[in-house]
Design a protein around this motif. Structure first.
Motif, PDB file in Angstrom:
ATOM      1  N   SER A  28       0.817  -1.215   0.000  1.00  0.00           N
ATOM      2  CA  SER A  28       0.000   0.000   0.000  1.00  0.00           C
ATOM      3  C   SER A  28       0.851   1.265   0.000  1.00  0.00           C
ATOM      4  CB  SER A  28      -0.886   0.021   1.242  1.00  0.00           C
ATOM      5  OG  SER A  28      -0.084   0.226   2.390  1.00  0.00           O
ATOM      6  N   SER A  29       2.136   1.101   0.099  1.00  0.00           N
ATOM      7  CA  SER A  29       3.075   2.200   0.363  1.00  0.00           C
ATOM      8  C   SER A  29       2.595   3.071   1.523  1.00  0.00           C
ATOM      9  CB  SER A  29       3.453   2.991  -0.890  1.00  0.00           C
ATOM     10  OG  SER A  29       2.508   3.908  -1.264  1.00  0.00           O
ATOM     11  N   ARG A  30       2.013   2.422   2.518  1.00  0.00           N
ATOM     12  CA  ARG A  30       1.677   3.070   3.789  1.00  0.00           C
ATOM     13  C   ARG A  30       2.238   2.194   4.908  1.00  0.00           C
ATOM     14  NH1 ARG A  30      -3.150   6.009   3.989  1.00  0.00           N
ATOM     15  NH2 ARG A  30      -2.670   6.236   6.188  1.00  0.00           N
ATOM     16  N   THR A  31       2.904   2.797   5.869  1.00  0.00           N
ATOM     17  CA  THR A  31       3.451   1.995   6.964  1.00  0.00           C
ATOM     18  C   THR A  31       2.607   2.102   8.235  1.00  0.00           C
ATOM     19  OG1 THR A  31       4.851   3.809   7.703  1.00  0.00           O
ATOM     20  CG2 THR A  31       5.833   2.249   6.148  1.00  0.00           C
ATOM     21  N   ARG A  32       1.735   3.099   8.291  1.00  0.00           N
ATOM     22  CA  ARG A  32       0.959   3.396   9.511  1.00  0.00           C
ATOM     23  C   ARG A  32       1.881   3.676  10.701  1.00  0.00           C
ATOM     24  NH1 ARG A  32      -4.446   2.556   8.353  1.00  0.00           N
ATOM     25  NH2 ARG A  32      -5.102   2.744  10.517  1.00  0.00           N
ATOM     26  N   ILE A  33       3.049   4.215  10.393  1.00  0.00           N
ATOM     27  CA  ILE A  33       3.959   4.658  11.450  1.00  0.00           C
ATOM     28  C   ILE A  33       4.090   6.177  11.352  1.00  0.00           C
ATOM     29  CG2 ILE A  33       6.294   4.499  12.409  1.00  0.00           C
ATOM     30  CD1 ILE A  33       6.530   1.765  11.070  1.00  0.00           C
ATOM     31  N   LEU A  34       4.027   6.835  12.491  1.00  0.00           N
ATOM     32  CA  LEU A  34       4.190   8.283  12.555  1.00  0.00           C
ATOM     33  C   LEU A  34       5.427   8.590  13.390  1.00  0.00           C
ATOM     34  CD1 LEU A  34       0.490   9.155  13.491  1.00  0.00           C
ATOM     35  CD2 LEU A  34       1.475   8.867  11.197  1.00  0.00           C
ATOM     36  N   ALA A  35       6.071   9.703  13.070  1.00  0.00           N
ATOM     37  CA  ALA A  35       7.221  10.126  13.880  1.00  0.00           C
ATOM     38  C   ALA A  35       6.810  11.279  14.776  1.00  0.00           C
ATOM     39  CB  ALA A  35       8.364  10.569  12.974  1.00  0.00           C
ATOM     40  N   LEU A  36       7.236  11.227  16.033  1.00  0.00           N
ATOM     41  CA  LEU A  36       7.060  12.374  16.923  1.00  0.00           C
ATOM     42  C   LEU A  36       8.419  13.026  17.096  1.00  0.00           C
ATOM     43  CD1 LEU A  36       5.127  13.955  18.840  1.00  0.00           C
ATOM     44  CD2 LEU A  36       6.082  12.583  20.671  1.00  0.00           C
ATOM     45  N   LEU A  37       8.565  14.217  16.523  1.00  0.00           N
ATOM     46  CA  LEU A  37       9.851  14.922  16.586  1.00  0.00           C
ATOM     47  C   LEU A  37       9.882  15.821  17.807  1.00  0.00           C
ATOM     48  CD1 LEU A  37       9.595  14.122  13.524  1.00  0.00           C
ATOM     49  CD2 LEU A  37      11.074  16.070  13.076  1.00  0.00           C
ATOM     50  N   HIS A  38      10.821  15.553  18.677  1.00  0.00           N
ATOM     51  CA  HIS A  38      10.972  16.325  19.916  1.00  0.00           C
ATOM     52  C   HIS A  38      12.458  16.623  20.024  1.00  0.00           C
ATOM     53  CE1 HIS A  38      10.910  17.554  24.032  1.00  0.00           C
ATOM     54  NE2 HIS A  38       9.628  17.326  24.150  1.00  0.00           N
ATOM     55  N   PRO A  39      12.844  17.881  19.870  1.00  0.00           N
ATOM     56  CA  PRO A  39      14.237  18.174  19.550  1.00  0.00           C
ATOM     57  C   PRO A  39      15.260  18.101  20.664  1.00  0.00           C
ATOM     58  CG  PRO A  39      12.981  20.193  19.667  1.00  0.00           C
ATOM     59  CD  PRO A  39      12.013  19.072  19.892  1.00  0.00           C
ATOM     60  N   TYR A  40      14.881  17.988  21.926  1.00  0.00           N
ATOM     61  CA  TYR A  40      15.896  18.078  22.962  1.00  0.00           C
ATOM     62  C   TYR A  40      16.188  16.736  23.582  1.00  0.00           C
ATOM     63  CZ  TYR A  40      14.580  22.871  22.369  1.00  0.00           C
ATOM     64  OH  TYR A  40      14.289  24.074  21.820  1.00  0.00           O
ATOM     65  N   LEU A  41      17.488  16.416  23.658  1.00  0.00           N
ATOM     66  CA  LEU A  41      17.829  15.178  24.338  1.00  0.00           C
ATOM     67  C   LEU A  41      17.739  15.354  25.836  1.00  0.00           C
ATOM     68  CD1 LEU A  41      18.828  12.289  24.404  1.00  0.00           C
ATOM     69  CD2 LEU A  41      21.130  13.198  24.544  1.00  0.00           C
ATOM     70  N   GLU A  42      18.329  16.415  26.339  1.00  0.00           N
ATOM     71  CA  GLU A  42      18.286  16.632  27.774  1.00  0.00           C
ATOM     72  C   GLU A  42      16.900  17.112  28.151  1.00  0.00           C
ATOM     73  OE1 GLU A  42      21.792  18.536  29.814  1.00  0.00           O
ATOM     74  OE2 GLU A  42      22.261  18.857  27.717  1.00  0.00           O
ATOM     75  N   ALA A  43      16.167  16.232  28.779  1.00  0.00           N
ATOM     76  CA  ALA A  43      14.810  16.596  29.170  1.00  0.00           C
ATOM     77  C   ALA A  43      14.879  17.718  30.190  1.00  0.00           C
ATOM     78  CB  ALA A  43      14.099  15.395  29.757  1.00  0.00           C
ATOM     79  N   ARG A  44      14.143  18.780  29.961  1.00  0.00           N
ATOM     80  CA  ARG A  44      13.983  19.766  31.018  1.00  0.00           C
ATOM     81  C   ARG A  44      13.110  19.137  32.099  1.00  0.00           C
ATOM     82  NH1 ARG A  44      11.357  24.378  27.911  1.00  0.00           N
ATOM     83  NH2 ARG A  44      11.368  22.932  26.178  1.00  0.00           N
ATOM     84  N   PRO A  45      13.277  19.553  33.321  1.00  0.00           N
ATOM     85  CA  PRO A  45      12.532  18.902  34.407  1.00  0.00           C
ATOM     86  C   PRO A  45      11.090  19.391  34.413  1.00  0.00           C
ATOM     87  CG  PRO A  45      13.786  20.733  35.272  1.00  0.00           C
ATOM     88  CD  PRO A  45      14.080  20.672  33.807  1.00  0.00           C
ATOM     89  N   ILE A  46      10.357  19.088  33.366  1.00  0.00           N
ATOM     90  CA  ILE A  46       8.998  19.597  33.294  1.00  0.00           C
ATOM     91  C   ILE A  46       8.005  18.447  33.298  1.00  0.00           C
ATOM     92  CG2 ILE A  46       9.619  21.753  32.187  1.00  0.00           C
ATOM     93  CD1 ILE A  46       8.938  20.588  29.533  1.00  0.00           C
ATOM     94  N   ALA A  47       6.893  18.722  33.951  1.00  0.00           N
ATOM     95  CA  ALA A  47       5.914  17.673  34.180  1.00  0.00           C
ATOM     96  C   ALA A  47       5.018  17.464  32.969  1.00  0.00           C
ATOM     97  CB  ALA A  47       5.073  18.028  35.402  1.00  0.00           C
ATOM     98  N   THR A  48       4.946  18.447  32.073  1.00  0.00           N
ATOM     99  CA  THR A  48       3.991  18.349  30.975  1.00  0.00           C
ATOM    100  C   THR A  48       4.512  17.531  29.792  1.00  0.00           C
ATOM    101  OG1 THR A  48       4.810  20.475  30.207  1.00  0.00           O
ATOM    102  CG2 THR A  48       2.753  20.494  31.440  1.00  0.00           C
ATOM    103  N   ALA A  49       5.842  17.425  29.617  1.00  0.00           N
ATOM    104  CA  ALA A  49       6.397  16.788  28.424  1.00  0.00           C
ATOM    105  C   ALA A  49       5.906  15.347  28.285  1.00  0.00           C
ATOM    106  CB  ALA A  49       7.921  16.838  28.453  1.00  0.00           C
ATOM    107  N   ASN A  50       5.907  14.622  29.391  1.00  0.00           N
ATOM    108  CA  ASN A  50       5.440  13.238  29.380  1.00  0.00           C
ATOM    109  C   ASN A  50       3.977  13.124  28.988  1.00  0.00           C
ATOM    110  OD1 ASN A  50       7.533  11.613  29.939  1.00  0.00           O
ATOM    111  ND2 ASN A  50       6.614  10.753  31.790  1.00  0.00           N
TER     112      ASN A  50
END
Lengths: 336, 336
Positions: free
Chosen positions: A56-78
């Motif tokens: 089908s040339s469809r993988t049904r996979i989506l990418a979530l791009l989140h640019p920072y490796l070092e997680a800031r200590p924030i409760a909302t990111a998760n």
């Protein structure tokens, strides 16, 4: 090659039921499921996702791009991540977590053919990832906004949020109200779109109130918050109300203000916006917060992308959701 | 069908260079990269990941199983996720975030053929996901441990961590030392392996010291922490030192202890283990913490899985890493 029909026959169920189990799209009774899984194992039926994708040339996979490796200590990111992954799964898609820190890593995403579309977080005003996505033709949706608001996005409604925060402080008699926001480290260059929008909404609200604006931008850490407290105390002693849109700095701001002999809320009233009630509760005194609609936006963002991929008619347009006020103990009457 | 060779010829580079760009496995000069991407676009070369997967029956996709949708307000979860995703990418793999809340959703993972292997977080002592993975034959690695320590895992070294925490408090003269740990909500049934290991390590350390143990298990929230403070004050007033292994409850414990008129650290010394220094700094007074090796374990876990998939000889055996003590202001001499 073993087909889904072979599995259905072996397990003595319909092909549709096999498909429900494989795609996880519908609940199937545990006994039936176990029988289907046994048939899959016995027949060696695997790689159907891959075969289907090739067909089908469809993988049904989506990418979530989140640019920072070092997680800031924030409760909302998760909350964003997990609700996006859950929303994708509910519609039969898988979400790849893509910790893209540089332009380089975009190549694999764009050239590899792995994903059907991309969901971007921490969107910058002029976001090079967006330029490359547009050039590549890969469908995408944004959690956040660039300068160009014609692109598909979901986002926090910063104008309404900041107006409510300022209005709440003004209802307690505060007139000089400062904004404490996030300063990106110099190396990251371009700043996230939300910082500009928060500043602009704040300036608008202060202009409407006929009061001068005071903007302090610090790192999203306790150290950043302490710095903001010192600047307020030394340079802007006339400020009695603060709107913080910098989750990681909230605690440091309150602690250092108290250490400098300023009572919260008797001398200084503080609202922290775009955070969680749990984080507000951790601080002494418990903060009045405006909670971020992170769970909703994660889900709506992934739905916007999937609607686009599936050509859903009448898909909702761009969506803005304001934060929700949760009163704590950090806002009181303005000092006389 | 367009091949990688066609792309290489069009872009006037080697096939290896095209492969580096597509797989993101090696740095390629921006000009070269742009030329290769243009060739990919012009020739319509896509879906090579899919085609390669079908040919090799390898997808180079890994699943990260994290069972809770509602993110607890913990600072370490993001570090695990992002470092695992980053570590996978460095070895040319993609990581799918799999918010598996129930047994049901495992079917798609096991039957769909999408992933080459699975990395499990929040591992329970008797983990039904592990049973299903073993039955299916899908390779996996654990961040955490089940009862069966022969399975491939990386984990925190709770024994060393708790011994150090108890030893630190004892070096300040504390004798009656309590443990505050996590109580799972009843509905989740089976408890994470780390809770049992923490309790067991604590009981061992107290036995070695010849002191009676006091274990208090509360929810991982500020409300849970406040409850622990009240129990300590009412039922165990002889306790002067506390080891907390419950990130979300730390702030509530300190706040409520102070509200009950107990000074930290003059009346009660507190160490919070398996958390971040940033979280400790948010609290008043700044907590003495033992920081979790979350970034290391995320990366080591994904490496353990990939080593297994690739049959790397002499791959490191199971790895245990203790937390690191970072002194704050919440530990002082035991009251006379």
């Amino acid at each position: 090659m073993v087909t889904m029909r072979d599995v259905a026959e072996r397990a003595n169920v319909s092909i549709a039921t096999v498909s429900f189990v494989i795609n996880g799209t519908k609940r199937v009774a545990p006994e039936t499921r176990t029988r289907i899984e046994a048939a899959i194992r016995e027949l060696g039926y695997r790689r159907n996702v891959v075969a289907r994708a090739l067909a089908s040339s469809r993988t049904r996979i989506l990418a979530l791009l989140h640019p920072y490796l070092e997680a800031r200590p924030i409760a909302t990111a998760n909350q964003f991540l997990m609700s996006a992954a859950h929303g994708a799964r509910e519609r039969g898609y898988d979400l790849v977590l893509w910790p893209v820190n540089d332009d380089e890593q975009m190549s694999h995403l764009l050239a590899g053919g792995l994903v059907d579309g991309a969901l971007l977080m921490e969107v910058q005003l002029r976001d090079p990832r967006v330029d490359r996505l547009i050039a590549s033709g890969l469908p995408f949706a944004l959690i956040g906004r660039t300068e160009d608001e014609d692109l598909p996005f979901v986002d926090m409604d910063f104008t309404t949020t900041i107006e409510q925060a300022v209005g709440h402080l003004r209802s307690f008699g505060h007139r000089r109200i400062a904004l404490v926001t996030l300063r990106m480290r110099a190396s990251t260059g371009n700043e996230p779109g939300w910082i500009m929008r928060v500043k602009s909404a704040y300036r608008g609200a202060m202009a409407a109130a006929g009061e001068p604006p005071t903007v302090i931008a610090v790192e999203g850490t306790s150290a950043g918050g302490r710095k903001a407290a010192r600047r307020l105390s030394e340079d802007f002693p006339e400020v009695t109300g603060v709107v913080v849109v910098n989750e990681g700095a909230s605690a440091g701001l309150v602690k250092e203000s108290r250490a400098l002999g300023r009572s919260v809320p008797d001398d200084l009233s503080i609202i922290s916006a775009a955070t969680t009630a749990e984080l507000g509760e951790m601080i002494e005194p418990s903060l009045t917060v405006m909670t971020a609609p992170a769970t909703e936006l994660g889900r709506l963002g992934v739905n916007a992308l999937i609607d686009q991929l599936e050509g859903v008619p009448d898909a909702p347009p761009n969506i803005l959701i304001p934060c929700t006020l949760v009163p704590g103990q950090s806002v009181g009457p303005a000092p006389a």
